[in-house]
Design an enzyme around this catalytic site. Structure first.
Site, PDB file in Angstrom:
ATOM      1  N   HIS A 100      20.128 -17.579  15.820  1.00  0.00           N
ATOM      2  CA  HIS A 100      20.198 -16.286  16.505  1.00  0.00           C
ATOM      3  C   HIS A 100      21.571 -15.944  17.046  1.00  0.00           C
ATOM      4  CE1 HIS A 100      15.809 -15.514  16.748  1.00  0.00           C
ATOM      5  NE2 HIS A 100      15.739 -16.838  16.741  1.00  0.00           N
TER       6      HIS A 100
ATOM      7  N   LYS B  14      20.596  -4.148  28.147  1.00  0.00           N
ATOM      8  CA  LYS B  14      20.624  -5.441  27.463  1.00  0.00           C
ATOM      9  C   LYS B  14      21.300  -6.423  28.406  1.00  0.00           C
ATOM     10  CE  LYS B  14      23.030  -3.340  24.144  1.00  0.00           C
ATOM     11  NZ  LYS B  14      22.603  -3.670  22.807  1.00  0.00           N
ATOM     12  N   ARG B  15      21.296  -7.736  28.059  1.00  0.00           N
ATOM     13  CA  ARG B  15      22.018  -8.678  28.896  1.00  0.00           C
ATOM     14  C   ARG B  15      23.485  -8.230  29.026  1.00  0.00           C
ATOM     15  NH1 ARG B  15      19.375 -13.513  30.356  1.00  0.00           N
ATOM     16  NH2 ARG B  15      21.364 -14.052  31.308  1.00  0.00           N
TER      17      ARG B  15
ATOM     18  N   LYS C 265      29.074  -7.516  24.257  1.00  0.00           N
ATOM     19  CA  LYS C 265      28.238  -6.316  24.152  1.00  0.00           C
ATOM     20  C   LYS C 265      28.979  -5.081  24.678  1.00  0.00           C
ATOM     21  CE  LYS C 265      23.958  -9.033  24.666  1.00  0.00           C
ATOM     22  NZ  LYS C 265      23.077  -8.790  23.498  1.00  0.00           N
TER      23      LYS C 265
ATOM     24  N   THR D 289      17.698  -5.853  19.040  1.00  0.00           N
ATOM     25  CA  THR D 289      16.322  -5.384  18.807  1.00  0.00           C
ATOM     26  C   THR D 289      16.032  -4.158  19.665  1.00  0.00           C
ATOM     27  OG1 THR D 289      15.668  -7.141  20.329  1.00  0.00           O
ATOM     28  CG2 THR D 289      15.242  -7.511  17.988  1.00  0.00           C
TER      29      THR D 289
ATOM     30  N   LYS E 192      13.949  -0.306  19.083  1.00  0.00           N
ATOM     31  CA  LYS E 192      12.985   0.355  19.981  1.00  0.00           C
ATOM     32  C   LYS E 192      13.422   1.795  20.234  1.00  0.00           C
ATOM     33  CE  LYS E 192      12.368  -4.183  21.941  1.00  0.00           C
ATOM     34  NZ  LYS E 192      12.851  -5.131  22.964  1.00  0.00           N
TER      35      LYS E 192
HETATM   36  C1  26V Z   1      21.242 -19.920  24.333  1.00  0.00           C
HETATM   37  C2  26V Z   1      21.196 -20.691  25.445  1.00  0.00           C
HETATM   38  C3  26V Z   1      22.268 -21.664  25.671  1.00  0.00           C
HETATM   39  C4  26V Z   1      22.334 -22.116  27.092  1.00  0.00           C
HETATM   40  C5  26V Z   1      20.996 -22.493  27.653  1.00  0.00           C
HETATM   41  C6  26V Z   1      20.025 -21.369  27.598  1.00  0.00           C
HETATM   42  C7  26V Z   1      20.119 -20.561  26.355  1.00  0.00           C
HETATM   43  C8  26V Z   1      19.125 -19.643  26.092  1.00  0.00           C
HETATM   44  C9  26V Z   1      19.178 -18.881  24.964  1.00  0.00           C
HETATM   45  C10 26V Z   1      20.236 -19.006  24.092  1.00  0.00           C
HETATM   46  C11 26V Z   1      20.224 -18.239  22.837  1.00  0.00           C
HETATM   47  C12 26V Z   1      20.917 -16.977  22.855  1.00  0.00           C
HETATM   48  C13 26V Z   1      20.777 -16.391  21.517  1.00  0.00           C
HETATM   49  C14 26V Z   1      20.107 -15.049  21.537  1.00  0.00           C
HETATM   50  O1  26V Z   1      19.395 -14.669  22.429  1.00  0.00           O
HETATM   51  N1  26V Z   1      20.358 -14.347  20.484  1.00  0.00           N
HETATM   52  C15 26V Z   1      19.860 -13.015  20.318  1.00  0.00           C
HETATM   53  O2  26V Z   1      18.733 -13.090  19.467  1.00  0.00           O
HETATM   54  C16 26V Z   1      18.173 -11.820  19.214  1.00  0.00           C
HETATM   55  C17 26V Z   1      16.923 -12.048  18.388  1.00  0.00           C
HETATM   56  O3  26V Z   1      17.256 -12.559  17.145  1.00  0.00           O
HETATM   57  C18 26V Z   1      19.173 -10.929  18.522  1.00  0.00           C
HETATM   58  O4  26V Z   1      18.604  -9.660  18.345  1.00  0.00           O
HETATM   59  C19 26V Z   1      20.444 -10.799  19.350  1.00  0.00           C
HETATM   60  O5  26V Z   1      21.427 -10.093  18.638  1.00  0.00           O
HETATM   61  C20 26V Z   1      20.967 -12.189  19.683  1.00  0.00           C
HETATM   62  O6  26V Z   1      22.058 -12.101  20.586  1.00  0.00           O
END
Ligand code: 26V
Length: 827
Positions: A369, A560-561, A566, A668, A672
């Protein structure tokens, strides 16, 4: 009406178990007996409703479980550290078709369904995109009647609550379970034991074979809580199984007997900490021991669950296990599933390495992701060997065998071995979890076409050379049931009347809208729906920020975050530019605009928090200047979450998708907004590219550098030169640097400003600023041609069929999982 679908659909009579009474009676019964409530307020009624609805799901839930296990069908287990479900009541009643019944029942006691539904606390068990995607996927799996179970963690505290104080983000714990969770059922009988620490030793089994066992461990219990995931009027109710950690009964027996009762009880805390809190980080990995514990805890409990059920049915014959099970890893967070399944098969069930590896690589599939290097997980070998010694041994052996294969098969590329090793060497060696995931899986997918192309040509190029056919794309999607039907009831009714009701199950049918662009009376109704939704959003913004949006203005939204890539900062710079035009009196052809920005910053992410502060300060200055009246307003929307998006996206007209190209894997939220008729201003990044392809380039506001141009530009980037040559940009920097937005706090935005001017600025904000200003001008002009705008809006909705998660999940089912609908015969 929404509940007049085809005959197979569930009306309340279908959902009606013979032992259940009509809804009004059930509500009274639950208030009186189950809840023993004296009050008949909306809180009590919410709980009574939730229990009554859960009861109505019960029979189908049992039947779905039975059908999936009886038929010996291939099943999927979706492993994810996050499921960002949001609220369940409205979703459940719509899916089983009892929304009107419940509305009437509540009306009978003087209550409004919306008010009652508003009592429900969001289940915020995720950070953002990745967690919400998992929730949309579960909904689509149930809609398509696929035998898919979600496995996750039942965090006591979900995503933190965000308040804004003095323009700054302040975090507070999210105690979402405070009033209980009526949707979950605890299943203590399925409790599992999870091991940590200890060491390994060699021994010989009864038949003299060399074996390894993991001993002197500290054990923790995993107790499952099941949540129902109802399909859309199809009699299917799937399961999301969330694990809670607790202490083992025998954990502290010695201490207990030695009389240290308080100490032994205190240890309970250690065990319970594992499922206590969601890590509120979505990019930087900080190597925390507790996080690795969470990951292994989820993976071990879930795999034991699946294996136990297998053994109950097939005994110790695992021949067909790989053929009948598939585990989808939602990013690398559950990557320990690969060595853990090896461990369980070999150490617990007596299989040899080769047969175990054959099984593992037949049933694991991995979704990536993110391309951001800082978000790629690496775990220190030192931590691994202390916490999970047996798992580390297995990873080492996987690596040895893999590297041996690489050396034999690619003798001409001697550097390859080091580049693809699962262990990153050096003084403090680390395990590369993405590489482990690739080596152990039969499928690796990206989440949008560009993202998959970049994985193939960049991050995973070496692996692509080794296994070219493993890599595939599955462009993300969102569920139209929550993100259109439920959150935009007026549009739902207009669609039902115009194109029929089937789009709720099969979203490709939304294309039937396209011919209606030429129907003036339809366009009028389309505009009327948007206006109603803008009024609802305006009221919501007022309640949450104290600012009242003018519904004549264009509603321009970025939620968004908060993250540098972003580029919420680019959005703010544009607002400053508009404000400058207002101050200069350059407003003759200006389109009134209301800008809303919302999102949470990771608590340790300094720059993201500074961006929030800047948004709040700019909003303050703009909103309090009488010259802005009727032209420009801006708010930072606090505590953005799933249930706020349900009000925000229907009322949005312009969707901001402005990330630096090549950085946003998919996005995503963009989908929406599109479904709800917003137009997108965006870069060629993530799924924006596909959105533009489907909507038609003429119905999309494109700006900025492409991913390839971004890489080129970085080689010789001079933001100061761009600023120097462009008076409008220079003026924005002058206002920012002159302290207009921080007059009482000098210097606080220094880091933002120096970032913008830095030739090494990774996000190239200044590089895209001119193009952004010009494209925003086009937006303004187009908006003034009401008919043109409405046509573009309708065409965006009409062409959003591809972005249903039903389409995405059908592709996962056909191309990765090879699973079939449980309702196949009825189709
Ligand atoms: C990474 C980490 C690393 C530190 C500990 C906690 C934690 C939690 C989540 C993540 C993953 C981040 C990746 C993410 O959220 N990617 C997003 O995924 C979406 C669904 O595929 C996508 O639409 C977004 O573009 C993408 O940023």
């Amino acid at each position: 009406m929404s509940n007049t679908l085809e005959p197979k659909s569930l009306t309340d009579s279908h959902a009606h178990d013979p032992i259940l009474e009509p809804l009004p009676k059930e509500l009274r019964r639950h208030l009186h007996f189950t809840l023993d409530s004296e009050d008949a307020d909306r809180n009590a009624y919410y709980r009574a409703c939730a229990i009554a609805v859960r009861d109505r799901l019960h029979r189908d839930w049992r039947q779905t479980r039975g059908r999936a296990s009886e038929g010996d069908v291939r099943r999927v287990h979706y492993l994810s550290l996050e499921f960002l479900l949001g609220r369940s009541l409205n979703n459940a009643i719509q899916n089983i078709g009892i929304d009107e019944n419940l509305r009437n029942a509540l009306h009978g006691v003087g209550l409004d369904l919306e008010e009652v539904a508003d009592v429900e606390h969001d289940a915020g068990l995720g950070n953002g995109g990745l967690g919400r995607l998992a929730a949309c996927f579960l909904d689509s799996c149930a809609n398509l009647a696929l035998p898919v179970t979600g496995y996750g963690i039942r965090y006591e505290f979900g995503m933190f609550h965000q308040r804004i104080e003095g323009g700054h983000q302040v975090e507070a714990p999210d105690r979402w379970l405070r009033n209980g969770n009526p949707w979950e059922i605890e299943r203590t009988e399925d409790t599992k034991t999870i091991r940590f620490y200890g060491h390994t030793e060699r021994y010989q089994d009864e038949s003299g074979r060399p074996k390894i066992r993991w001993v002197a461990t500290h054990d923790v219990l995993a107790v499952p809580f099941d949540m129902p995931i109802p399909g859309y009027k199809n009699g299917i109710v799937n399961t999301l199984r969330l694990w809670k950690s607790t202490t083992t009964d025998d954990f502290d027996l010695d201490e207990f007997n030695a009389g240290s009762y308080p100490e032994s009880v205190a240890k309970k805390n250690d065990a319970e900490q594992i499922s206590m809190v969601l890590y509120p980080n979505d990019s930087s990995e900080n190597g925390k021991e507790l996080r690795l514990k969470q990951q292994y805890f989820l993976v071990s409990a879930s795999l034991q669950d699946v294996l136990n059920k297998w053994v109950q049915k097939h005994g110790k014959d695992f021949k067909d296990f790989g053929g009948k099970n598939c585990f989808q890893l939602n990013d690398t967070h559950p990557a320990c599933a690969i060595p853990e399944l090896m461990r369980l098969l070999m150490d617990e069930h007596g299989l040899e390495w080769d047969e175990s590896w054959e099984i593992v690589t037949r049933c694991m599939a991995y979704t990536n992701h993110t391309l951001l290097p800082e978000a790629l997980e690496r775990w220190s070998v030192q931590l691994f060997s202390r916490l999970l010694p047996r798992i580390l041994e297995i990873i080492y052996e996987i690596n040895e065998r893999f590297l041996a294969m690489v050396t034999t098969q690619f003798p001409d590329d001697p550097g390859l071995r080091d580049r693809v090793s699962l262990v990153e060497g050096g003084h403090h060696p680390h395990i590369r979890m993405a590489y482990l995931s690739i080596v152990g899986s039969f499928s690796v997918n990206g989440v949008a076409q560009l993202h998959t192309d970049l994985l193939r040509s960049g991050l995973f190029a070496d692996f692509c050379k080794i296994w070219p056919t493993k890599f595939n794309n599955k462009t993300n999607g969102v569920t139209q049931r929550r993100w259109l039907s439920h959150c935009n009831p007026d549009l739902r009714e207009l669609l039902n009347e115009s194109i029929g009701v089937q789009w709720q199950r099969d979203f490709s049918l939304i294309s039937d809208l396209a011919p209606l662009v030429d129907d003036a009376s339809f366009r009028e109704r389309w505009d009327a729906v948007k206006l109603t939704n803008k009024r609802r959003l305006s009221k919501y913004v007022l309640e949450n920020t104290g600012v009242e949006f003018d519904t004549n203005a264009i509603f321009d939204v970025q939620v968004k975050r908060i993250h540098e890539y972003k580029r919420q900062l680019l959005n703010v710079l544009h607002v400053i530019h508009l404000y400058d035009r207002i101050m200069k009196g350059d407003t003759a052809d200006m389109t009134p605009r209301c800008v809303l920005i919302g999102g949470k910053a990771a608590p340790g992410y300094f720059m993201a928090k500074l961006i929030i502060k800047l948004i709040n300060e700019v909003a303050q200055v703009v909103n309090s200047d009488p010259r802005s009246k009727g032209l420009l307003q801006m708010v930072f929307f606090p505590n953005y979450r799933v249930s706020s998006m349900e009000v925000i996206c229907p009322g949005t007209e312009l969707s901001e998708q402005i990330s630096t190209a090549g950085k946003e894997a998919s996005g995503t939220g963009n989908m929406k907004f599109m479904m709800n008729g917003a137009l997108t201003i965006g870069t060629l990044d993530g799924a924006n590219i596909e959105i533009r392809e489907k909507a038609g380039a003429e119905n999309f506001f494109l700006f900025g550098l492409s991913a390839a141009e971004v890489e080129e530009t970085k080689k010789n980037y001079c933001p100061n030169a761009i600023i120097g040559e462009d008076p409008e940009i220079a003026r924005v920097m002058e206002l920012l640097e002159g302290g207009l937005f921080n007059s009482t706090e000098p210097g606080i935005f220094h880091h933002l400003i120096s970032g913008l001017r830095n030739p090494h600025d990774q996000w190239l904000t200044i590089a895209d600023f001119r193009s952004f200003i010009d494209t925003q001008r086009q937006v303004e002009q187009t908006y003034q041609d009401r008919e043109a705008w409405t046509r573009m809006s309708i065409l965006n909705s009409a062409n959003s069929g591809w972005f249903s998660s039903d389409r995405t999940i059908q592709q996962y089912a056909d191309e990765i999982w090879h699973v079939k609908s449980l309702n196949q015969d009825e189709k």
